[in-house]
Design an enzyme around this catalytic site. Sequence first.
Site, PDB file in Angstrom:
ATOM      1  N   ASP A   1     141.831  16.301  68.946  1.00  0.00           N
ATOM      2  CA  ASP A   1     142.860  17.343  69.022  1.00  0.00           C
ATOM      3  C   ASP A   1     142.430  18.346  70.083  1.00  0.00           C
ATOM      4  OD1 ASP A   1     145.324  18.060  66.897  1.00  0.00           O
ATOM      5  OD2 ASP A   1     144.705  19.714  68.185  1.00  0.00           O
TER       6      ASP A   1
ATOM      7  N   ASP B   1     150.478  10.958  66.144  1.00  0.00           N
ATOM      8  CA  ASP B   1     151.391  11.913  65.489  1.00  0.00           C
ATOM      9  C   ASP B   1     151.412  13.159  66.381  1.00  0.00           C
ATOM     10  OD1 ASP B   1     152.912  12.911  63.263  1.00  0.00           O
ATOM     11  OD2 ASP B   1     151.157  13.998  62.582  1.00  0.00           O
TER      12      ASP B   1
ATOM     13  N   CYS C   1     157.687  14.829  63.154  1.00  0.00           N
ATOM     14  CA  CYS C   1     158.530  15.492  62.143  1.00  0.00           C
ATOM     15  C   CYS C   1     159.732  16.091  62.871  1.00  0.00           C
ATOM     16  CB  CYS C   1     157.758  16.535  61.350  1.00  0.00           C
ATOM     17  SG  CYS C   1     156.967  17.781  62.361  1.00  0.00           S
TER      18      CYS C   1
END
Length: 461
Positions: A252, A299, A353
Amino acid sequence: MVVTQGFCDLTLMVPLIWAELSLPCNVRQLYALVCETQRYSAVLDAVIASAGLLRAEKKLRPHVAKVLVYELLLGQGFQRGGGRWKPLLARHQARLKAELARLKVQRGVSRNEDLLELGSNPGSALQMPRFVRVNTLKTCIDDAIDYLKRQGFSYQGRASSLEDLRALKGKHFLLDPLLPELLVFPSHTDLHEHPLYQAGHLILQDKASCLPAMLLAPPPGAHVIDACAAPGNKTSHLAALLKNQGKIFAFDLDAKRLASMATLLARAGVSCCELAERDFLAVSPSDQRYRQVQYILLDPSCSGSGMVARQLEEPGAGLPSKERLQALAGFQQRALCHALTFPALQRLVYSTCSLCQEENEDVVQEALQKSPGAFRLVPVLPSWPHRGLGTFPGAEHCLRASPETTLTGGFFIAVLERVEVLSSTSPTKTPEQPRTAASALKRKRKRRQKPAACASVRPGM
Ligand SMILES: C[S@@+](CC[C@H](N)C(=O)[O-])C[C@H]1O[C@@H](n2cnc3c(N)ncnc32)[C@H](O)[C@@H]1O
């Protein structure tokens, strides 16, 4: 920020609106118009914001704008009045119509009414059950259920349908009909202070967000990349599936999010994960450390337009501007294409999402087109009710999720697997290697020839 008028506010303004719009209808008709405007409030907020109407027309008050735009786009188009605002609206008509059309494409609907079901009805989001994943690195499902029963919760067994989840009340709880380690509680349940949560035995995670790791399904011992990993709920789920055996390389960019991820992983008992503050796009597929990586979870950052909490705070707020959408989709596209270049990769899950086609089906379609014949979409969870938008052949293999259709947050998931090239020189498979459709077929043929031991099956596939 666009402020949504409450129902009472708008209806109290009926006399004002009547005067402003010079509509020759009676009070009953005017009330009906205002109520309909209120019903479409979130949709209208989104359209007005993305068309920049209030920025362009500083004198136009938000509540009047909403009624006007309702009448223009969804009502009778000012056949019955409009007063001094009519020419103003005519100037913005094309942009407003285009934004409504864009919204419908983004939400994958063709009728105006269908927009009401997706995101403009906060009530449905409030009725979403609470999903709780049992962390099998720390406990087992039976022990968690026993503990909760001793605390006054009443276990109702495995649910057989979404209706069972919808009907949950009081201190009742269920096992999810689809996910093996997912408990379901009524929407009002708050377990943040619960000792099982505090000790990392329970993870408070929406059902849709549990699907990516479950569908990636890496077996114990596998090497996995979690490309955009923080804050780490999916990483901890992957570690549970691996039983802490094997390796997760988690990347990340955001140092703060990585710090909270480290705490989350420690609490969840994850010991097979290597965390790195790195840009996934700069992680080299030819680096020897990743030569055994057969599974990737991607993701990436997205608009979050499916996030229920955001929609509740400010309906329509998750909808990004065209520019932001383009930038996000560009990154998602690069990240997916980059992930597909890892040489040992067999299976990849792409998830967001977001509700926007640009971040979902379009990204997957383009990545498949850029590596023709190398990867295919896997048809997962045939019983899942909400599928990818039919924008290209095979898109129905993708999954979508929403409060209304699956009682979860808004989500998108695509599972890609490498297309196996059958060759006599192919190396023999090790038990760790993922099962592609082709290898499953080969195994089936073999099984027909001689009786074999039981094979474990990916859940729900
Ligand atoms: C949707 S969140 C991931 C959520 C996470 N998978 C989970 O389940 O908890 C997206 C993450 O991608 C990270 N990110 C954005 N660009 C990145 C990049 N180029 N490389 C690695 N991570 C990136 C963001 O910092 C953010 O934490």
